[in-house]
Design an enzyme around this catalytic site. Structure first.
Site, PDB file in Angstrom:
ATOM      1  N   THR A 185       0.880  -1.163   0.000  1.00 29.15           N
ATOM      2  CA  THR A 185       0.000   0.000   0.000  1.00 29.15           C
ATOM      3  C   THR A 185       0.912   1.205   0.000  1.00 29.15           C
ATOM      4  O   THR A 185       1.855   1.278   0.778  1.00 29.15           O
ATOM      5  CB  THR A 185      -0.863   0.111   1.268  1.00 29.15           C
ATOM      6  OG1 THR A 185       0.008   0.306   2.371  1.00 29.15           O
ATOM      7  CG2 THR A 185      -1.705  -1.082   1.501  1.00 29.15           C
ATOM      8  N   GLU A 329      -5.326  -3.733   2.435  1.00 28.21           N
ATOM      9  CA  GLU A 329      -5.201  -4.484   3.691  1.00 28.21           C
ATOM     10  C   GLU A 329      -6.373  -5.429   3.942  1.00 28.21           C
ATOM     11  O   GLU A 329      -6.330  -6.231   4.869  1.00 28.21           O
ATOM     12  CB  GLU A 329      -5.128  -3.501   4.875  1.00 28.21           C
ATOM     13  CG  GLU A 329      -3.825  -2.738   4.989  1.00 28.21           C
ATOM     14  CD  GLU A 329      -3.828  -1.419   4.219  1.00 28.21           C
ATOM     15  OE1 GLU A 329      -4.592  -1.313   3.243  1.00 28.21           O
ATOM     16  OE2 GLU A 329      -3.077  -0.513   4.593  1.00 28.21           O
ATOM     17  N   LYS A 438      -6.539  10.393  -3.855  1.00 22.53           N
ATOM     18  CA  LYS A 438      -6.721   9.233  -4.739  1.00 22.53           C
ATOM     19  C   LYS A 438      -7.176   9.702  -6.100  1.00 22.53           C
ATOM     20  O   LYS A 438      -8.240  10.267  -6.245  1.00 22.53           O
ATOM     21  CB  LYS A 438      -7.700   8.248  -4.140  1.00 22.53           C
ATOM     22  CG  LYS A 438      -7.447   6.865  -4.692  1.00 22.53           C
ATOM     23  CD  LYS A 438      -8.125   5.798  -3.903  1.00 22.53           C
ATOM     24  CE  LYS A 438      -7.429   4.472  -4.098  1.00 22.53           C
ATOM     25  NZ  LYS A 438      -8.195   3.358  -3.572  1.00 22.53           N
ATOM     26  N   TRP A 443      -2.921   6.165  -5.577  1.00 17.96           N
ATOM     27  CA  TRP A 443      -2.641   7.103  -4.502  1.00 17.96           C
ATOM     28  C   TRP A 443      -1.559   8.113  -4.866  1.00 17.96           C
ATOM     29  O   TRP A 443      -0.547   7.766  -5.465  1.00 17.96           O
ATOM     30  CB  TRP A 443      -2.143   6.367  -3.253  1.00 17.96           C
ATOM     31  CG  TRP A 443      -3.180   5.590  -2.555  1.00 17.96           C
ATOM     32  CD1 TRP A 443      -3.191   4.237  -2.381  1.00 17.96           C
ATOM     33  CD2 TRP A 443      -4.350   6.086  -1.907  1.00 17.96           C
ATOM     34  NE1 TRP A 443      -4.305   3.872  -1.665  1.00 17.96           N
ATOM     35  CE2 TRP A 443      -5.035   4.979  -1.365  1.00 17.96           C
ATOM     36  CE3 TRP A 443      -4.900   7.364  -1.734  1.00 17.96           C
ATOM     37  CZ2 TRP A 443      -6.225   5.108  -0.660  1.00 17.96           C
ATOM     38  CZ3 TRP A 443      -6.088   7.482  -1.037  1.00 17.96           C
ATOM     39  CH2 TRP A 443      -6.746   6.363  -0.509  1.00 17.96           C
TER      40      TRP A 443
HETATM   41  P1  AMP Z   1      -6.308   0.862  -1.561  1.00 19.32           P
HETATM   42  O1  AMP Z   1      -5.628   0.232  -0.411  1.00 19.32           O
HETATM   43  O2  AMP Z   1      -5.380   1.494  -2.522  1.00 19.32           O
HETATM   44  O3  AMP Z   1      -7.238  -0.103  -2.199  1.00 19.32           O
HETATM   45  O4  AMP Z   1      -7.192   2.059  -1.023  1.00 19.32           O
HETATM   46  C1  AMP Z   1      -8.189   1.874  -0.042  1.00 19.32           C
HETATM   47  C2  AMP Z   1      -8.877   3.186   0.237  1.00 19.32           C
HETATM   48  O5  AMP Z   1      -9.516   3.657  -0.941  1.00 19.32           O
HETATM   49  C3  AMP Z   1      -9.955   3.129   1.269  1.00 19.32           C
HETATM   50  O6  AMP Z   1      -9.471   3.185   2.581  1.00 19.32           O
HETATM   51  C4  AMP Z   1     -10.787   4.359   0.905  1.00 19.32           C
HETATM   52  O7  AMP Z   1     -10.215   5.542   1.407  1.00 19.32           O
HETATM   53  C5  AMP Z   1     -10.679   4.361  -0.598  1.00 19.32           C
HETATM   54  N1  AMP Z   1     -11.847   3.647  -1.164  1.00 19.32           N
HETATM   55  C6  AMP Z   1     -11.930   2.359  -1.558  1.00 19.32           C
HETATM   56  N2  AMP Z   1     -13.158   2.061  -2.017  1.00 19.32           N
HETATM   57  C7  AMP Z   1     -13.889   3.196  -1.914  1.00 19.32           C
HETATM   58  C8  AMP Z   1     -15.231   3.536  -2.203  1.00 19.32           C
HETATM   59  N3  AMP Z   1     -16.088   2.659  -2.725  1.00 19.32           N
HETATM   60  N4  AMP Z   1     -15.629   4.801  -1.933  1.00 19.32           N
HETATM   61  C9  AMP Z   1     -14.769   5.721  -1.425  1.00 19.32           C
HETATM   62  N5  AMP Z   1     -13.496   5.449  -1.136  1.00 19.32           N
HETATM   63  C10 AMP Z   1     -13.046   4.206  -1.363  1.00 19.32           C
END
Ligand code: AMP
Length: 544
Positions: A185, A329, A438, A443
């Protein structure tokens, strides 16, 4: 008293062997680099994965060692998904969209012994290879006739590597908690952190993902994971699809609307999954080309919030959009916003209000919201708190750098998302405690961006925040305080930033401020900054 049932471990290769036995002729179709299509069956995929497993053992890897991949969604990547963990090693999928320096850090931190790389990413890897002392060798995922000229030391050709190997391999009977996969991540502060999946977590997550309220797969489906295989195991689809015997369509590096629409039409795709940015380009293409996107019937939208307008556009095409939430995670799927019969009587607006929330937890995962004082908050749809989750496919620690801060004293994973939950369990993200932006599902570390910006002699202080953007979800905006008497143009700052950050990290605009709000301990007050400067057309946003 213990039950008298077999404790057969849940192991990843069993998924592919199941598909090879019961859906032997079902196809896996992959987009090649040259745009053409490669086709074979689950039967062949299993045979080639066994060959690859023999080759990995022959390379001298020992149990638990990491094998990196830098690759698009394609059949060879799928073979690695099964052969690497199946033979007792760990498949470390690397995100090629990261800045080269981050990729170098990640490969060294994971201690990857070999890196398997698509020809597309060879130039990227060549740049950092001199800084990868632990890597014993590179394997280019292609056949001899397409091998690029490369400076990668001792580069091997994938097809030659597996070509002479037997297609029989006895998958070792591993403990189901053995590490199987790894994904970094890059979102949180500090260095990227490795999440280490296990065979058990992967299989359980895939079983949950196949359920009707998530991917709802059967052998009649044709599944196209648009979400890359380097993003949280492509949300589990490379495991869910063979479990169900569904045909798989792997779109390679061509993720534009027209290319995806062509695969949907020609290969009969019924189910797909990806981030909102991808869907926006597909929907725009569909509008322009008057394409109904038939036979697509369900799309999972996640990674960033799904806007209501996007849901309506899918509805109008007769395609069911399903909004889901998860993290690297959490394997990733934890919640889905699928309506139930109790919502039937609601008005369309009320229903949309629920569908754009992140949704209810799947069986197996639990969630709660917690206040700053550590006290659990009520599920009243109004009170917000830090979202914490737990379950068998949620990480219990990070691979190397783990300060334990991501876990509550009683062991729940602290997500960094600030949420409300309705009385009937629909979670909604209302803010983010983590300091990241994002954009298009990837990210951007605001802290990294700020650190680069304050390297400029004219900049005294800088704060990066995400401002909403229809196409990308968020785009970075830099709020700047200049040194006394200093002058700076946007052009000069862009020139300064360009060689120091990934191209897509470049802020879209800059805002000049007299001062920035700080906490008592001198940290930037990001929530306040977002409140002040988030508006897409902020009046002070201008060239310097
Ligand atoms: P990642 O580990 O790169 O998959 O990012 C996870 C993060 O993306 C989450 O903690 C959220 O902040 C954001 N995220 C994932 N899915 C959504 C969603 N459906 N709506 C808004 N934010 C999301």
């Amino acid at each position: 008293m213990l039950g008298k049932m077999m404790s057969q471990p849940l192991l990843i290769p069993a998924v592919l062997e199941h598909a090879a036995r019961f859906h032997r002729e079902t196809e896996i179709v992959s987009r090649r680099e040259d745009g053409g299509l490669h086709r074979y069956t689950y039967g062949e995929a299993a045979r080639r994965s066994r060959r690859l497993a023999n080759a990995l053992v022959a390379l001298g890897l020992t149990p638990g060692q990491r094998v990196g991949t830098l690759a698009w969604n394609g059949f060879r990547h799928l073979e690695l998904y099964y052969a690497v963990p199946g033979a007792g090693f760990v498949c470390h999928t690397i995100n090629p969209r990261l800045f080269p320096e981050q990729i170098r850090f990640i490969i060294n931190d994971a201690d990857d012994q070999y890196v398997f790389v698509d020809p597309d990413f060879v130039p990227l890897l060549e740049k950092i290879a001199p800084g990868l002392p632990g890597v014993q060798g590179y394997v280019i995922m292609t056949e001899r006739s397409r091998m690029p000229a490369t400076t990668l030391p001792g580069a091997l050709c994938y097809e030659e590597l597996i070509g002479g190997m037997p297609d029989q391999f006895v998958w070792p009977l591993l403990d189901e908690n053995t590490a199987s996969g790894m994904c970094y991540t890059s979102g949180t502060t500090g260095n990227p952190k490795g999440v280490l999946y296990s065979h058990r977590s992967t299989v359980l997550h895939a079983m949950a993902g196949g359920r009707s309220e998530v991917f709802g797969l059967s052998s009649r489906d044709v599944v196209m994971p648009v979400v890359p295989m380097f993003h949280v195991n492509s949300w589990g689809l490379p495991y869910c699809a063979p479990m169900a015997g569904a045909k798989l369509v792997l779109p390679g590096g061509r993720l534009d609307g027209a290319s995806l629409a062509e695969l949907i039409r020609e290969e009969g795709v019924t189910v797909s999954a990806g981030v909102p940015t991808v869907w926006l380009s597909l929907l725009d293409h569909a509008d322009k080309a008057q394409d109904t996107l038939a036979p697509l019937s369900r799309v999972l939208i996640g990674g960033s919030a799904a806007p209501a307008r996007m849901m309506e556009r899918f509805d109008a095409l007769g395609i069911q959009p399903i909004h889901a939430w998860g993290m690297t995670e959490t394997s990733p799927v934890v919640t889905v916003a699928t309506l139930t019969p109790r919502h039937d009587a609601l008005s369309p607006d009320e229903r949309m209000g629920l569908r754009i929330k992140q949704g209810a937890a799947l069986f197996g995962a639990e969630m709660r919201i917690v206040g700053y004082d550590g006290v659990e908050q009520p599920w009243d749809g109004a009170t917000s708190g830090m979202l914490e989750v737990r379950g068998p496919w949620i990480c219990s620690g990070y691979f190397s750098e783990d300060d334990g801060q991501a876990f509550s004293p009683d062991g729940w994973f602290v997500t960094g998302d600030i949420c409300t939950i309705t009385p009937d369990g629909f979670m909604e993200i209302v803010d983010r405690a983590k300091d990241v932006i994002k954009s298009g599902g990837e990210w951007i570390s605001s802290i990294a961006l700020e650190n680069v910006a304050i390297g400029h002699p004219a900049v005294r202080e800088a704060a990066a925040i995400g401002r909403p953007d229809e196409k990308w979800g968020e785009r970075p905006r830099l709020v700047l305080v200049l040194r006394e008497g200093a002058r700076l143009t946007a052009e000069e700052l862009r020139e300064y930033l360009a060689p120091r950050i990934a191209k897509w990290w470049m802020p879209d605009d800059f805002v000049l401020a007299e001062t920035l709000p700080h906490t008592a301990t001198g940290k930037l007050l990001k929530m306040e900054l977002r409140r002040l400067y988030r508006a897409p057309d902020h009046p002070d946003a201008r060239p310097l």
